[in-house]
Design a protein around this motif. Structure first.
Motif, PDB file in Angstrom:
ATOM      1  N   PRO A 102      -4.599   1.920  -1.477  1.00 23.54           N
ATOM      2  CA  PRO A 102      -4.419   0.596  -2.428  1.00 23.54           C
ATOM      3  C   PRO A 102      -3.755   1.055  -3.596  1.00 23.54           C
ATOM      4  O   PRO A 102      -4.266   2.192  -4.033  1.00 23.54           O
TER       5      PRO A 102
ATOM      6  N   PRO B  42       0.812  -1.300   0.065  1.00 24.43           N
ATOM      7  CA  PRO B  42      -0.163  -0.125   0.066  1.00 24.43           C
ATOM      8  C   PRO B  42       0.674   1.383   0.182  1.00 24.43           C
ATOM      9  O   PRO B  42       2.088   1.247   0.283  1.00 24.43           O
TER      10      PRO B  42
ATOM     11  N   LYS C 292      -6.419 -10.647   3.859  1.00 23.23           N
ATOM     12  CA  LYS C 292      -7.761 -11.397   4.155  1.00 23.23           C
ATOM     13  C   LYS C 292      -7.613 -13.026   3.827  1.00 23.23           C
ATOM     14  O   LYS C 292      -8.288 -13.612   4.537  1.00 23.23           O
TER      15      LYS C 292
ATOM     16  N   GLU D  85      -4.165  -5.752   1.005  1.00 19.79           N
ATOM     17  CA  GLU D  85      -5.351  -6.136   1.988  1.00 19.79           C
ATOM     18  C   GLU D  85      -5.984  -7.215   1.578  1.00 19.79           C
ATOM     19  O   GLU D  85      -6.389  -8.026   2.525  1.00 19.79           O
ATOM     20  N   ASP D  86      -6.089  -7.654   0.213  1.00 21.26           N
ATOM     21  CA  ASP D  86      -6.675  -8.916  -0.021  1.00 21.26           C
ATOM     22  C   ASP D  86      -5.982 -10.019   0.157  1.00 21.26           C
ATOM     23  O   ASP D  86      -6.364 -11.206   0.474  1.00 21.26           O
TER      24      ASP D  86
ATOM     25  N   GLU E 258      -3.762  -7.072  -4.479  1.00 21.48           N
ATOM     26  CA  GLU E 258      -3.648  -5.866  -2.993  1.00 21.48           C
ATOM     27  C   GLU E 258      -3.267  -6.487  -1.847  1.00 21.48           C
ATOM     28  O   GLU E 258      -3.671  -7.423  -1.530  1.00 21.48           O
TER      29      GLU E 258
END
Length: 372
Positions: free
Chosen positions: A91, A74, A115, A111-112, A109
């Protein structure tokens, strides 16, 4: 500055230091392997874009034998990003078309990734310079050594710290330009720049000869066919460059004199200025230029969407579509605009230029031509 060549690092990743997963049976999909990376916090936005190209082509080479995915770090607080609150991160989809990136390699990304996999990695390589230096004998090499600084990671996957240490494998070659062309800006930022060009510069892609295909892989424009909008553009770097490169960066009066000459030569009356100069300096420049001086001022909505990063990209898009561009000596911001103009197919003589500082006949930038 000591660096490690991309191919040397490729050898490191595939050597005995690295424990590779077992191969899959024929017909089975190989399990995904993720590569994360980071860059020295002090490096700027446009240098980080260059580091991405180095890393993305490393991953492409690795993907010839394994199913690698690059995790996109990021965008956080950078040196020139003054409008962002501390702890704000964006992002990649804020600034770039991630679908376009995936037309070159598989990316995800950060964040993905977290997760799906949790905040863990299996291995961490911190790239560092040699503690003893190079003692006057620079060479491309690598060694596995204890870390100079202490690092604490509790990260399944592989992490590269200080990825700016890696050199390009083939700077300016086919793979370099494929990765660079995949880095299209987000639709939101392109639309904002297009609206500004239409409103203030009487410029649009159809008239300017700068229309692009949806898929960058299909785009091989007639070389040097781009005309550009009825304005010139200038990147005028100020702030730290005034002292760091005082012989090469012009005063406002010298910059204005050169801008006036360019306006006259190209028979236009408007200059778009991309600059980190304070408002009072831009107003002073406006009073010194014989034509109209225009610069982009972001709305609060734009700053909320992407902060200073969004502004930087919008500036670059507008500057890249001008009839003629002149940049600042050794500025990566100017380099990125020149690359955009190469991709759009502008003539070399209208692209690879810079404003002169103390010497009125300064050396102009090297011409890095696009390779398909």
């Amino acid at each position: 500055m000591p660096k490690i060549h991309l191919l040397l690092f490729l050898l490191l990743l595939t050597s005995g230091i690295w424990s590779a997963e077992e191969s899959c049976s024929r017909g089975e999909e190989r399990p995904k392997r993720y590569l994360l990376y980071d860059v020295n916090p002090g490096e700027g936005f446009n240098l980080r874009r260059d580091v991405y190209i180095r890393i993305v082509n490393l991953v492409r080479r690795l993907s010839q034998s394994d199913n690698w995915v690059l995790v996109l770090p990021p965008w956080g607080n950078l040196y020139h990003w003054r409008s962002m609150a501390r702890g704000t991160f964006f992002p990649w989809r804020t600034f770039f078309d991630v679908h376009s990136l995936r037309r070159w390699i598989n990316v995800v990304e950060f964040e993905d990734f977290v997760k799906a996999n949790g905040p863990t990695i299996q291995q961490a390589y911190i790239l560092q310079h040699y503690a003893e230096g190079w003692q006057g004998n620079w060479e491309e090499k690598y060694d596995e050594r204890p870390c100079i600084n202490q690092h604490a990671f509790k990260f399944s996957s592989t992490y590269l710290g200080r990825a700016e240490t890696i050199l390009h494998d083939e700077y300016g070659g086919t793979w370099y330009w494929a990765a660079r062309r995949s880095m299209r800006f987000s639709d939101t930022l392109r639309q904002e720049a297009a609206q500004f060009r239409q409103r203030f510069l009487n410029s649009d892609d159809a008239k300017d000869g700068t229309e692009m295909t949806e898929d960058w892989r299909d785009m091989k424009p007639a070389r040097r066919a781009g005309r550009g909008g009825p304005y010139i553009s200038v990147h005028l770097r100020r702030m730290d460059f005034i002292n760091a490169r005082r012989e090469e960066v012009p005063s406002l009066k010298k910059a204005a004199k050169q801008i006036n000459q360019i306006l006259k030569k190209h028979n236009v009356t408007t200059v778009f200025v991309a600059s980190d100069a304070p408002l009072n300096e831009l107003e002073e420049l406006r009073g010194l230029v014989s034509g109209s001086v225009v610069w982009y001022e972001p709305s609060n909505e734009v700053l909320e969407v992407g902060g200073d990063g969004a502004v930087a990209i919008i500036d670059q898009i507008i500057a890249a579509h001008a009839r003629y561009f002149s940049g600042t000596y050794e500025s990566t911001f100017s380099f990125r605009i020149q690359e955009e103009r190469e991709i759009l197919g502008f003539p070399e003589e209208t692209t690879f230029n810079r404003l002169c500082g103390k010497n009125p006949k300064c050396e102009q930038p090297a011409k890095w031509r696009i390779v398909y």
